[in-house]
Scaffold this active site. Structure first.
Site, short mmCIF file in Angstrom:
data_model
loop_
_atom_site.label_atom_id
_atom_site.label_comp_id
_atom_site.label_asym_id
_atom_site.label_seq_id
_atom_site.Cartn_x
_atom_site.Cartn_y
_atom_site.Cartn_z
N ASP A 47 0.84 -1.19 0.00
CA ASP A 47 0.00 0.00 0.00
C ASP A 47 0.88 1.25 0.00
O ASP A 47 1.99 1.22 0.55
CB ASP A 47 -0.89 0.02 1.24
CG ASP A 47 -2.02 -1.01 1.17
OD1 ASP A 47 -2.35 -1.46 0.06
OD2 ASP A 47 -2.55 -1.36 2.24
N TYR A 75 5.07 -9.14 8.19
CA TYR A 75 4.71 -7.73 8.39
C TYR A 75 4.71 -7.40 9.88
O TYR A 75 4.29 -8.22 10.71
CB TYR A 75 3.31 -7.44 7.85
CG TYR A 75 3.12 -7.74 6.39
CD1 TYR A 75 3.32 -6.75 5.43
CD2 TYR A 75 2.75 -9.01 5.96
CE1 TYR A 75 3.14 -7.02 4.08
CE2 TYR A 75 2.58 -9.29 4.62
CZ TYR A 75 2.77 -8.29 3.68
OH TYR A 75 2.61 -8.57 2.35
N ASP A 89 -7.51 1.81 7.20
CA ASP A 89 -6.22 2.38 7.61
C ASP A 89 -6.42 3.86 7.92
O ASP A 89 -7.57 4.36 7.92
CB ASP A 89 -5.13 2.15 6.56
CG ASP A 89 -5.43 2.82 5.22
OD1 ASP A 89 -6.36 3.66 5.15
OD2 ASP A 89 -4.75 2.50 4.24
N ARG A 181 -4.69 -4.88 6.39
CA ARG A 181 -5.80 -4.02 6.80
C ARG A 181 -7.04 -4.84 7.18
O ARG A 181 -7.77 -4.48 8.11
CB ARG A 181 -6.15 -3.04 5.67
CG ARG A 181 -5.13 -1.93 5.49
CD ARG A 181 -5.51 -0.99 4.37
NE ARG A 181 -5.36 -1.61 3.06
CZ ARG A 181 -6.13 -1.32 2.00
NH1 ARG A 181 -7.12 -0.47 2.10
NH2 ARG A 181 -5.90 -1.90 0.85
#
Length: 301
Positions: A47, A75, A89, A181
């Site tokens: 992203d 992550y 987000d 997300r």
């Protein structure tokens, strides 16, 4: 007649520590320009607001992209508890809030439900296609978007830190197609407090780690300088998850022409996907059958 693409014929991988605020495609374009490379692509989108490992494939390494894309990725991310946003987000608008705050024990217990083969609905603001249109485009146009759940393999999901009552930092290791997300959104719903991602960083992707990544500032500083080439990793690293077979120069010649050829290997089974190397250099990827490799991709370096 198609116009020939300009640039250098260079092959390999450049691992970029992507900064926040840029799309993955923009980073690839910067790398291609800085190296004057003829061809470049990436293995797994980040992203725009996410940071961390973006593996940029150059030249013949673009043929190994699927093997990196399919590999596990890790992550580190922070979830803002108590708020849901329309983008899941910080880029979006807050659409709901809650005063409830889970305990550390509640969070750790809830994480167990997100490990293994799970079903995940991608965010409405994502690149998923719905009837040929990107979901984010439909969402921006105000259309109500219904996205089907899809399977995701989650290797692990661990709590790293609880900076305060409104935030929790997690580490996710997952397979192809995972949306961090969505994990944050669904965890917030499971805990009854809502949530969205406030910070996201990819620590590693398949064989590539943030420790070997080059910052975009350094790439721009060394643009069009031969010194930048020192940061290019061999394309063979992108094949790290596949078994390797050795070949003779005669077999290499056959494979480069797209023909099956004998390989030297042990511990391979009929039907295995394998890459063939001559003196450590990748020549082809293909299917192993009774002592021969039947090539599906051939490397021309």
């Amino acid at each position: 007649m198609a116009r020939k693409r300009k640039g250098r014929d260079i092959s390999g991988w450049m691992i970029v520590d992507k900064p926040a605020g840029l799309s993955s495609a923009a980073v690839v374009n910067k790398v291609r320009w800085a190296l004057d490379a003829k061809k470049a692509g990436h293995a797994g989108t980040l992203d725009p607001e996410a940071t961390g490992v973006l593996a940029v494939a150059l030249g013949e390494a673009t043929k190994t992209v699927p093997y990196v894309t399919d590999a596990l990725k890790a992550y580190e991310f922070t979830v803002r508890l108590g708020q849901a946003t329309n983008t899941d987000d910080t880029e979006g608008e807050v659409i709901a809030s809650s005063d409830a705050r889970p305990t550390d024990a509640d969070i750790k217990e809830a994480l167990h439900g997100f490990v293994g083969e799970i079903q995940q609905v991608p965010p409405k603001f994502s690149a998923v296609k719905i009837d040929g249109e990107r979901a984010y485009k439909l969402a921006r146009d105000g259309e109500e978007v219904e996205i089907e759940a899809r399977p995701l393999w989650v290797e692990s999901l661990l709590m790293l830190d609880r900076p305060d009552q409104d935030h929790v930092t997690l580490e996710l290791v997952c397979g192809k197609g995972g949306y961090v997300r969505s994990i944050a959104r669904d965890l917030g719903e499971t805990l009854g407090c809502l949530g969205h991602v406030s910070r996201l960083r990819r620590v590693w992707s398949g064989p590539f780690h943030s420790k070997e990544a080059v910052t975009l500032a350094e790439i721009e500083r060394l643009a069009r300088d031969p010194a930048l080439d020192a940061h290019i990793l061999p394309l063979e690293i992108g094949l790290a998850d596949l078994p390797q077979a050795r070949i003779t120069p005669e077999s290499a010649a056959r494979l480069r022409n797209g023909n099956p050829a004998m390989v030297i290997a042990t511990d391979l089974e009929y039907g295995d996907e394998v890459w063939a190397a001559l003196d450590g250099q990748a020549v082809a990827v293909g299917t192993y059958r009774a002592g021969e490799l039947h090539p599906s991709r051939v490397f021309l370096h």
